[in-house]
Design a protein around this motif. Sequence first.
Motif, PDB file in Angstrom:
ATOM      1  N   GLN A  67       0.812  -1.219   0.000  1.00  0.00           N
ATOM      2  CA  GLN A  67       0.000   0.000   0.000  1.00  0.00           C
ATOM      3  C   GLN A  67       0.844   1.267   0.000  1.00  0.00           C
ATOM      4  OE1 GLN A  67      -2.847   0.314   3.170  1.00  0.00           O
ATOM      5  NE2 GLN A  67      -3.850  -1.576   2.542  1.00  0.00           N
ATOM      6  N   HIS A  68       1.850   1.298   0.847  1.00  0.00           N
ATOM      7  CA  HIS A  68       2.563   2.552   1.062  1.00  0.00           C
ATOM      8  C   HIS A  68       3.975   2.550   0.507  1.00  0.00           C
ATOM      9  CE1 HIS A  68      -0.806   3.666   3.455  1.00  0.00           C
ATOM     10  NE2 HIS A  68      -0.643   2.623   4.238  1.00  0.00           N
ATOM     11  N   PHE A  69       4.568   1.394   0.337  1.00  0.00           N
ATOM     12  CA  PHE A  69       5.913   1.347  -0.233  1.00  0.00           C
ATOM     13  C   PHE A  69       5.936   0.421  -1.446  1.00  0.00           C
ATOM     14  CE2 PHE A  69       6.590   2.811   4.060  1.00  0.00           C
ATOM     15  CZ  PHE A  69       7.503   3.825   3.885  1.00  0.00           C
ATOM     16  N   PRO A  70       5.176   0.787  -2.489  1.00  0.00           N
ATOM     17  CA  PRO A  70       5.246  -0.038  -3.702  1.00  0.00           C
ATOM     18  C   PRO A  70       6.640   0.080  -4.314  1.00  0.00           C
ATOM     19  CG  PRO A  70       4.012   1.958  -4.121  1.00  0.00           C
ATOM     20  CD  PRO A  70       4.308   1.944  -2.657  1.00  0.00           C
ATOM     21  N   LYS A  71       6.899  -0.753  -5.316  1.00  0.00           N
ATOM     22  CA  LYS A  71       8.232  -0.826  -5.900  1.00  0.00           C
ATOM     23  C   LYS A  71       8.738   0.559  -6.309  1.00  0.00           C
ATOM     24  CE  LYS A  71       9.752  -2.898  -9.825  1.00  0.00           C
ATOM     25  NZ  LYS A  71       9.257  -3.671 -10.954  1.00  0.00           N
ATOM     26  N   ARG A  72       7.816   1.351  -6.898  1.00  0.00           N
ATOM     27  CA  ARG A  72       8.206   2.657  -7.392  1.00  0.00           C
ATOM     28  C   ARG A  72       8.746   3.547  -6.264  1.00  0.00           C
ATOM     29  NH1 ARG A  72       3.795   4.664 -11.291  1.00  0.00           N
ATOM     30  NH2 ARG A  72       2.704   5.183  -9.391  1.00  0.00           N
ATOM     31  N   THR A  73       8.050   3.543  -5.138  1.00  0.00           N
ATOM     32  CA  THR A  73       8.483   4.347  -3.994  1.00  0.00           C
ATOM     33  C   THR A  73       9.845   3.879  -3.501  1.00  0.00           C
ATOM     34  OG1 THR A  73       6.177   4.552  -3.404  1.00  0.00           O
ATOM     35  CG2 THR A  73       7.772   5.187  -1.741  1.00  0.00           C
ATOM     36  N   LEU A  74      10.000   2.557  -3.409  1.00  0.00           N
ATOM     37  CA  LEU A  74      11.263   2.017  -2.894  1.00  0.00           C
ATOM     38  C   LEU A  74      12.418   2.375  -3.806  1.00  0.00           C
ATOM     39  CD1 LEU A  74      10.204  -1.475  -1.532  1.00  0.00           C
ATOM     40  CD2 LEU A  74      10.859   0.573  -0.252  1.00  0.00           C
ATOM     41  N   ILE A  75      12.196   2.233  -5.120  1.00  0.00           N
ATOM     42  CA  ILE A  75      13.289   2.526  -6.050  1.00  0.00           C
ATOM     43  C   ILE A  75      13.628   4.012  -6.019  1.00  0.00           C
ATOM     44  CG2 ILE A  75      13.886   2.636  -8.511  1.00  0.00           C
ATOM     45  CD1 ILE A  75      12.737  -0.074  -8.852  1.00  0.00           C
ATOM     46  N   PHE A  76      12.595   4.848  -5.952  1.00  0.00           N
ATOM     47  CA  PHE A  76      12.858   6.288  -5.899  1.00  0.00           C
ATOM     48  C   PHE A  76      13.623   6.638  -4.618  1.00  0.00           C
ATOM     49  CE2 PHE A  76      11.568  10.748  -5.083  1.00  0.00           C
ATOM     50  CZ  PHE A  76      12.111  11.311  -6.226  1.00  0.00           C
ATOM     51  N   ALA A  77      13.223   6.016  -3.510  1.00  0.00           N
ATOM     52  CA  ALA A  77      13.923   6.268  -2.239  1.00  0.00           C
ATOM     53  C   ALA A  77      15.374   5.828  -2.343  1.00  0.00           C
ATOM     54  CB  ALA A  77      13.217   5.535  -1.105  1.00  0.00           C
ATOM     55  N   ALA A  78      15.595   4.674  -2.967  1.00  0.00           N
ATOM     56  CA  ALA A  78      16.967   4.180  -3.123  1.00  0.00           C
ATOM     57  C   ALA A  78      17.777   5.140  -3.976  1.00  0.00           C
ATOM     58  CB  ALA A  78      16.949   2.787  -3.752  1.00  0.00           C
ATOM     59  N   LEU A  79      17.141   5.644  -5.061  1.00  0.00           N
ATOM     60  CA  LEU A  79      17.817   6.620  -5.915  1.00  0.00           C
ATOM     61  C   LEU A  79      18.194   7.860  -5.111  1.00  0.00           C
ATOM     62  CD1 LEU A  79      15.864   6.643  -9.311  1.00  0.00           C
ATOM     63  CD2 LEU A  79      18.312   6.306  -8.997  1.00  0.00           C
ATOM     64  N   ALA A  80      17.260   8.305  -4.257  1.00  0.00           N
ATOM     65  CA  ALA A  80      17.500   9.517  -3.467  1.00  0.00           C
ATOM     66  C   ALA A  80      18.686   9.315  -2.522  1.00  0.00           C
ATOM     67  CB  ALA A  80      16.246   9.886  -2.686  1.00  0.00           C
ATOM     68  N   VAL A  81      18.730   8.159  -1.870  1.00  0.00           N
ATOM     69  CA  VAL A  81      19.833   7.899  -0.935  1.00  0.00           C
ATOM     70  C   VAL A  81      21.156   7.799  -1.695  1.00  0.00           C
ATOM     71  CG1 VAL A  81      20.781   6.249   0.709  1.00  0.00           C
ATOM     72  CG2 VAL A  81      18.339   6.800   0.754  1.00  0.00           C
ATOM     73  N   ALA A  82      21.116   7.114  -2.827  1.00  0.00           N
ATOM     74  CA  ALA A  82      22.324   6.994  -3.639  1.00  0.00           C
ATOM     75  C   ALA A  82      22.795   8.374  -4.087  1.00  0.00           C
ATOM     76  CB  ALA A  82      22.043   6.119  -4.865  1.00  0.00           C
ATOM     77  N   TYR A  83      21.839   9.219  -4.389  1.00  0.00           N
ATOM     78  CA  TYR A  83      22.148  10.589  -4.822  1.00  0.00           C
ATOM     79  C   TYR A  83      22.894  11.346  -3.725  1.00  0.00           C
ATOM     80  CZ  TYR A  83      20.887  15.536  -5.612  1.00  0.00           C
ATOM     81  OH  TYR A  83      20.895  16.885  -5.745  1.00  0.00           O
ATOM     82  N   LEU A  84      22.376  11.255  -2.498  1.00  0.00           N
ATOM     83  CA  LEU A  84      23.028  11.952  -1.384  1.00  0.00           C
ATOM     84  C   LEU A  84      24.447  11.430  -1.179  1.00  0.00           C
ATOM     85  CD1 LEU A  84      20.398  12.535   1.414  1.00  0.00           C
ATOM     86  CD2 LEU A  84      20.941  13.865  -0.593  1.00  0.00           C
ATOM     87  N   ALA A  85      24.586  10.107  -1.263  1.00  0.00           N
ATOM     88  CA  ALA A  85      25.916   9.526  -1.071  1.00  0.00           C
ATOM     89  C   ALA A  85      26.844   9.991  -2.189  1.00  0.00           C
ATOM     90  CB  ALA A  85      25.825   8.008  -1.049  1.00  0.00           C
ATOM     91  N   ALA A  86      26.301  10.085  -3.411  1.00  0.00           N
ATOM     92  CA  ALA A  86      27.128  10.442  -4.565  1.00  0.00           C
ATOM     93  C   ALA A  86      27.601  11.890  -4.495  1.00  0.00           C
ATOM     94  CB  ALA A  86      26.357  10.206  -5.855  1.00  0.00           C
ATOM     95  N   ILE A  87      26.810  12.751  -3.841  1.00  0.00           N
ATOM     96  CA  ILE A  87      27.195  14.167  -3.782  1.00  0.00           C
ATOM     97  C   ILE A  87      28.601  14.315  -3.219  1.00  0.00           C
ATOM     98  CG2 ILE A  87      26.755  16.335  -2.567  1.00  0.00           C
ATOM     99  CD1 ILE A  87      23.837  15.918  -2.961  1.00  0.00           C
ATOM    100  N   GLN A  88      28.889  13.547  -2.148  1.00  0.00           N
ATOM    101  CA  GLN A  88      30.202  13.688  -1.532  1.00  0.00           C
ATOM    102  C   GLN A  88      31.310  13.047  -2.367  1.00  0.00           C
ATOM    103  OE1 GLN A  88      28.222  12.299   1.829  1.00  0.00           O
ATOM    104  NE2 GLN A  88      29.125  13.794   3.221  1.00  0.00           N
ATOM    105  N   TRP A  89      30.908  12.092  -3.227  1.00  0.00           N
ATOM    106  CA  TRP A  89      31.916  11.392  -4.022  1.00  0.00           C
ATOM    107  C   TRP A  89      32.265  12.125  -5.310  1.00  0.00           C
ATOM    108  CZ3 TRP A  89      34.566   6.795  -3.209  1.00  0.00           C
ATOM    109  CH2 TRP A  89      34.225   6.118  -2.017  1.00  0.00           C
ATOM    110  N   ILE A  90      31.202  12.481  -6.063  1.00  0.00           N
ATOM    111  CA  ILE A  90      31.495  12.977  -7.410  1.00  0.00           C
ATOM    112  C   ILE A  90      30.968  14.391  -7.626  1.00  0.00           C
ATOM    113  CG2 ILE A  90      31.612  10.689  -8.487  1.00  0.00           C
ATOM    114  CD1 ILE A  90      28.702  11.234  -9.460  1.00  0.00           C
TER     115      ILE A  90
END
Lengths: 156, 504, 333
Positions: free
Chosen positions: A84-107
Amino acid sequence: MNKTDKMLVGERTFCVLLLAFSLVILYLAYQIAGFSSINSPGAFPLGVALVMIISAAKICVDLIGKARPDCNGWLDAMQQFRRQHFPKRTLIFAALAVAYLAAIQWISFYASTFCFLVLSIVYLRGGRIAGALLVAALLLLLIYLLFTLAFSVYLP
Amino acid sequence: MTETLSYLLMAWSDPQLLLLTALGTFAGIYIGAIPGLSVTMAVSILVSFTFSWEVNDALALIVGIFIGGVYGGSRSAILLNIPGAPSSVATAFDGYPLAQQGEAGRAIGLSTVMSVIGGLVGTLVLASAAPVIGDLALRFAPRDYFLVAAIGLLLVGSLAEGSLAKGIFAAALGAIIGLVGMDPVTAQGRFTLGQVELMGGIHYVVLMIGLFGVAEAFYQLHNLDTPPVRQKVDKIIPSLAMVLKFLPLSVRTSLIGVVVGVLPGVGGDIAALMAYDHAKRTVKNPTKPFGKGAYEGLVAPETANSAAVGGAYVPMLTLGMPGDAVTAVIIGALVIHGLNPGPMLMVENPHIFWFTVGNLALANIFLLVFGLMGIKLFAKFVEMPKAVLIPLILVLCVVGTYSINSSMTEVYWMLGFGLLGYLLKIFGFQMGPIILGAILGPLMDTSYRQAMSSVGDNPVELLRELVTSPLSLILTSAVVLILLGNTSLLKKLKCKCKAAMARG
Amino acid sequence: MLKALLTGAALGLSALTLALPAHADYPERSIQAVIPWGAGGATDNVMRSLTPYVEKELGGKFILNNRPGGTAVIGSTYVMQQRPDGYTILLGAENPQLYPVLKLATFDYSDFYPINIIGQNVVVIAAPADAPFSTMAELLAAAKANPDTLRMGTTGAGGLPSTVHAMINAVDELKVREVTFGGDGPGITALMGKHIDFMPLSLAAAKELVRTGKLKALAVLTTEEVPELPGVEPITKALPAISEYLPWGPFWGAFVRKDTPDDVKQKLVDAYAKAVANDEFQGFLKNFGAHSLNLTGAEAEAFLKRWQSVTTWSMYKAKAIDIAPDSVGIAKP
């Protein structure tokens, strides 16, 4: 609160978690200065923590008498909640967001933002890469002009 | 007298000052609309930027940014449910529902006109009664700040839709988040979990961006496939009849805004929430129910936060004391420009006072022009595909958060608050009370301890002061009345009276 | 997009050049200057006035970055964590010198290299204009007559008022109720509203209010009268013993990490020394109520050492702190 007679899936667990969280806050507040004085650094936090506990308890009590959601056991409830609340789309977008934050410090900020925007827009829209590239480029230009040039914000 | 008039009209007659005020107002609207870019930040950058300018030029630009920026926050609140600044949190309550009903254009139009009315009332009060209300601000003892914070926190009663317990829990949670960091008295860490980064506390704008921006982005992911609402773009400028209809309310809420704005440490954010509460209590038949797109719910906070600008200038110009964070930076600017902000500023440099008054009025006129321009374009913003809008919002949240304190840790916190907000939203908690708690919790904590220290940690003495000092007595009675109003006690009493009358 | 790419490339390049030891062309990019206090405060004002002159002398651009919080711990810690390449500068006040004894952080300014100690402020003991006492001696007498009833405004542990209070207590006795405010501003507002009875303030903050008669100055924390406040007696008149701690006052300085290359340090030292000496900036300092110091090198280090030792030992003597300063390596004055 919607006055339906049925509880939402996971609502009971969530409310109990809130109550537990309030107890942790009370413990942390107690640790600041104990009950040493009515004017200690911990006095006001203790009061707030008590309010939290009372209101969380009230929220839990309000749930009694409501009908259980239709699910078979704990595991099924978990799955329903996720669907209901964390369908695949939400999870993938959340993962992208976290990866994005981590990437800011790297690249660096600009490179990671560009990648994030292109990837997430392409994913959410299901294709149309050219449009995504354009939007990402436009936003980056805007951020560059506004934040870096006009405001001299130091971006990582 | 002629001198005063010439100072007053200085900004209106000099083409360069006119242009700078216009430029400031225009830029301010867009700075204010982006969460994380704050007026305080813009003004402090301008201070170094305008270092070598004439002081009047610098002040004209700053006034424009201030007026435009406070208003600009309403844009993103209405269009995206993300307040551009804490003072626009209340604007989102009814503004966003309006946008969802296709009335974004009309909501922006109304909020523009109302901001201008609020701004002009604030300016008028500043011009006519600055010294008097400046002295009033001095009368507020720590215990009175405590009571003001308490009144503010009691707004939870009207902000919490549905369950009061959930509202109270949210406000308490906000207060705890606001208390994280170093205790201002003993320098001891509170709720810092041993992290150095948390010693400085969590900026409430970080919390706001997470709870509103990120949580909303995730929430909207569910509606990815529903086509965006078509926006009606006719009748954007509210009719005179409509403005007149809301005039009594807008004057009342403007006055709330000025008074709250005058108090140092309490500003437009609290003023807007108090005004919203006032509208909800006093307007019996709103155009639509509150929280579902009531125009009154838009009028109240927008007039109040703009009027608070005039209020914030009062202690600054009469006493040299900042009324809020922005005026603190402006005082710094005056110092750098070799002026001495203090009680003698109005005597030794009267032109600064009258110039500011005239300039504030001018900036409000420009606000009317720029605010009503381009609304159609903005309304179309909502019609952008969600698949593009949602990633854009997230990036803006990240940049906005980072630019507050240049801290990556705070960006992670922001994302965490986003997830928390998303979960709380699912289970019917409101975001407003959390922000309210985060702003007022620390104020209540420090003022409580100041009040306690002042009476030598003697609670009986404090209670006595609460009911013997005239100002405190007024505030205490207000707290008691609101408490009675929130609980059903008063209602029951009223019912009994009515029943008795009917029988009699 | 092109711009963004170019910036990305430029950032990448500058990261590469960082690895190389050559600093002949310092500064090659903009310098991040961290102000560990909020915008609009005294430290912020001084630094924002000074920076344009430094930019001119150095021929580079500064990005001023306010990182307030935790008595400047947050901003100072941040600078400690950056590369020691001279591209991150700390523009701070006196607070880090008290971190070891207040247990706020494990470092102090001895972990930095002082580029310039810019100036110092004078401390004034201020009271509302109609207070029943007019001199320091009368204040002490009033406090002794009714101990723990007078309300003193402070700005928290490690703040200026509590440090001055400790100094007074180290040589005499001043028992009061301490009411803590978020800074000078709210404290002064409460003082004018007579919600507190007196408060030690910096001259910069109190000057205008004393001049206009809204507040009265009981004493200045010096051994002689200061020209800005004629007729206000020096504190040594009522408390001769306090002179061993004087001259004392909050100061401002520019710092880089200790292991910054020497040629970079030298460039910054030269630029700051010239900028502080600039007539216009000197005029600003005077108007601001501060005294110019412009100390560099060994002089600056000696100043920092003496300040720390005088302050912490007086606090220890007054039992305002429980750590003996010598246990954290601070010698007796």
